[in-house]
Scaffold this active site. Sequence first.
Site, short mmCIF file in Angstrom:
data_model
loop_
_atom_site.label_atom_id
_atom_site.label_comp_id
_atom_site.label_asym_id
_atom_site.label_seq_id
_atom_site.Cartn_x
_atom_site.Cartn_y
_atom_site.Cartn_z
N LYS A 1 15.68 27.83 42.78
CA LYS A 1 15.24 26.70 41.93
C LYS A 1 14.01 26.10 42.57
O LYS A 1 13.82 26.17 43.79
CB LYS A 1 16.35 25.64 41.84
CG LYS A 1 16.30 24.81 40.57
CD LYS A 1 16.69 25.66 39.39
CE LYS A 1 16.98 24.88 38.15
NZ LYS A 1 17.49 25.72 37.07
N GLY B 1 22.66 15.62 23.07
CA GLY B 1 21.32 16.15 23.31
C GLY B 1 20.75 16.77 22.05
O GLY B 1 21.50 17.22 21.17
N GLY C 1 17.65 18.75 22.36
CA GLY C 1 16.54 19.59 22.82
C GLY C 1 16.74 21.02 22.36
O GLY C 1 17.48 21.29 21.41
N ASN C 2 16.10 21.92 23.09
CA ASN C 2 16.11 23.33 22.69
C ASN C 2 17.53 23.91 22.65
O ASN C 2 17.90 24.60 21.70
CB ASN C 2 15.24 24.12 23.69
CG ASN C 2 15.33 25.60 23.47
OD1 ASN C 2 16.26 26.24 23.94
ND2 ASN C 2 14.40 26.16 22.73
#
Lengths: 580, 428
Positions: free
Chosen positions: B107, B219, B221-222
């Site tokens: 990450k 949420g 989002g995508n």
Amino acid sequence: MSGPGEDVPRFDRRLFDPSRPVSRIGDGALGGKARGLLTAARVLAARGAELELPGLAIDLPALVVIATGVFDAFLDRNHLRAVLAEEPSDEVVSLAFRRATLPAEWLGDLRAIAVECRRPLAVRSSSALEDALGRPFAGVYGTKMIPGNQPGSDARFRSLTDAVKFVYASTFFHEARAYRRAAGRAAKDEGMAVIAQEVVGLRRGERFYPDLSGVARSYNFYPAGPASPGEGVVQLALGLGKTIVDGGACWSFSPAHPRSAPPFGSVRDLVDSTQSEFWAVNVGPPPPYDPMAETEFLVRAGLAEAEADGALRGAASTYDPRSDRLVPGTSRPGPRVLDFAPILVQGQIPLVDALRRLLAVCADALGAPVEIEFAVCLPPEGRVRLGFLQVRPLLVSEDAVEVSPEELEGARVVVASTAALGNGRQAVEDVVFVEPALFEARLTPAIAGEIESLNRSLVEAGRPYLLIGFGRWGSTDPWLGIPVRWDQIAGARAIVETTFPQMNPEPSQGSHFFHNLSSFQVLYFTVPHLSARAVDWDWLERQEVVARTDHVRHVRAPGPLVLKVDGRTRRGVVLRPEGP
Amino acid sequence: MVTTGVNAYEMAQAQFDKVAAILDLDPATRELLRQPMREYSFSIPVRLDDGRVRFFRGFRVQHNDARGPSKGGIRFHPQETLDTVRALAMWMTWKCAVVDIPLGGGKGGVVCDPHNLSLREQEQICRGWVRQLARNVGPVADVPAPDIMTSGQHMVWMLDEFETIHGGHYPGFITGKPVGIGGSQGRTEATGYGVVFTIREALRELGLEVKATRASVQGFGNVAEHAIRLYTQIGGTVTCVSCWDQTDQAAYTLRKGSGIDLDELLSITDRFGGIDKAKAKPLGYEVLAGDAWLEQPVDILIPAAIENQIRADNAPRIHAKVRILAEGANGPTTPEADAVMQEKGIFVIPDFLANAGGVTCSYFEQVQSNMNYYWDKDEVLAKLDAKMTAAFHAVSELARKRKLFPRDAAYVIAINRVAQACHDRGWV
């Protein structure tokens, strides 16, 4: 009418699951062919004991049905309906469908098939409309065989998804649109399910095919010799059933008289007229990529190849020129002839008995005359496998129509036949005929195109018509007749096939052509040119000309012509209107 | 980015310790796996548009690469910490292992707020990040990807810098690239679709028909968008969705009993995923408090926003009707809340399984990029389904056999695979 498919279990990502011979992917209707297969599965499950014969096993090859919900989602999510609204060419439809993505939620199931199945699969249409209308749309939509021999599952998956998209695209090809139009239905009425089914066959080198394929009907529209209509008829061909459905040369016999050969003039004629080529799935090196070609993974081969493959055991006799006879089997040298004598005459395997039983059981289960499709494998060792591929009811008109022998001689007769097909009565004012003075066998492909354009305008005008021409209608061989597809003549309510001095084939349509005759209840008249009463060309030529192409004339009578066929006596007649 | 004061790294280590005990891992393996193998922490100098020079803190953590090159996103966030990146790198290791793709976990991040940076300044950060790490990342070492507040554009800048430094084309260096410049078909949908593939399988196991189910989503989002789309397409009904309002700096829940219309809501959504409340009301949506999504009488909850959203304090408010919790976000449920899930008998599809569709498709992108041969969307999505379905059933079967909580079962599978790879390599 097919239901929502709730009675068929979901595909569990295993194609060859003996506990689930039929399963489905997606929701919605399953279509006509899938319904037939479900019936076949039910018949085998309920009455399998009646079909047991020593050395022969009947089964339903593994299959999964991709229901119409997947087709609808494919069209909607890829916005294909807007593309189709313009009625684009087949090429544009193909390209748009190939570029589109199949619904994501079902791709995993298709991949599971590709991963598991390393043998050929037949990917076929199963139209909801044919189910709704109660009649098969035979040969209208695409079918694709895929080989399953690619080493990687990715390649197998691609050929499977390409095949599914091909079947979907074929729903909107020109031929299918014309066919639906003739049936009075719009594209939006159609829902397409797809069947992926194991191909019955054996691998022989670079080819995969069954020893024989066949279509059997419990009612025969073409009885010959000692046969009667109720005894049914069977057509056999070496290799894939494509030979039969395309109307190629195959062997017909009555299951009540399997030893009776079709009425050929001589053994020489028989040798020349029987099947000399067969279709197989190409399991050799990959062919050129052509995902929208129905025959992408098919090969055609001759009898020498079949013999080398060991596939003529049950199929061939050998012509002995010295005695001008056929000798069953291939033990001696000489030309091979596919008359299936080792099975039909010598009874090597109990195929005839199996077919008789299967026809009887299916007709009983459906309560109607039936047509079945099957394929047979004769493995070098072990039991013969009879793959039961389809069952559907046959449409047989029950109207009582009588045509007396005297009527064939009447003054108003335009066409008279003692070998008519179908049963019923029609009335039309329009006649489309091939002009005898201009006809030549070499012109048949051009004539097919001319007839198509006249058919189109007649269909658009809503005017049924009588079609008259030379040779075998729908022949794949342009030297034997006019090679029309069904959609090119779909508006005809009656068809006359007259022979010509240079074109004198046995009347024998391909099974798709035959099916469309019966399902549209089209009357069919065969008139030999040497018969006492041929077509009244003089009267036809005096009628008002509506349109004329290079070789075909469209005329209109001053009143309705009466068309009658008596299915029991096979007498048929076309009578002109009263008056001059 | 930990919003509730929970240290994500400590949480990740605690989870690991629990499973290490179940697996009875030897001390050396535990020591190796409970911390990252490599960490990079550095400064990125950027000349801002106003002429000033600012230094941004950048990180890359490679937790474990025994099974293959490290894989993980790069986050741009003002509250980024090294511990968060460590935790997320560790979770990436487990995520790659549970879906059985040959990658390790990594990450990265940069402490910055892209809202306050021009595109040119963001480009400089991207290029600076790569310059610092060009010798430690790459197609066979460590493959970054987009994450919070980074996009395909950021990946293309990074790829360009990497290729400039190394003098060649290496599209397999980074994933999440736009289609046409080495990206994969299906990548946009992959995470959300993957969530739904696992939900579909869970519903089958529970004997529920998807058409009879309802879901509430946190949420917009995508991930949420594509999960809602596919779940709706297979017949489910989403009645509730929550989103973050950038102006109010608060979350809201929008509810419509008859089912939300995804395209309708997308048409009134800003680029941060905030739905315009004023426009939503006339369309028949009720506007509720931010955490109301959790309390809905639905069959499925899909947290698809950020970490630590389901905690001991709010988990008891989950409706008794809920049967499945599918974690579209990373770490949305705290260990304390897990206990509540177990008490309520909720089938939890743990984050690193449920949302592994993204990294699985990134892996597909990397494979395609390395081959320089690209698959069509059918192929990508079919393979994604196959991977996700197989992973789900492996976890579910183990949970059933050993009577484990699904999250623990998923960890057992993942950690066992990584530990085995370390053993096979002779590291421990």
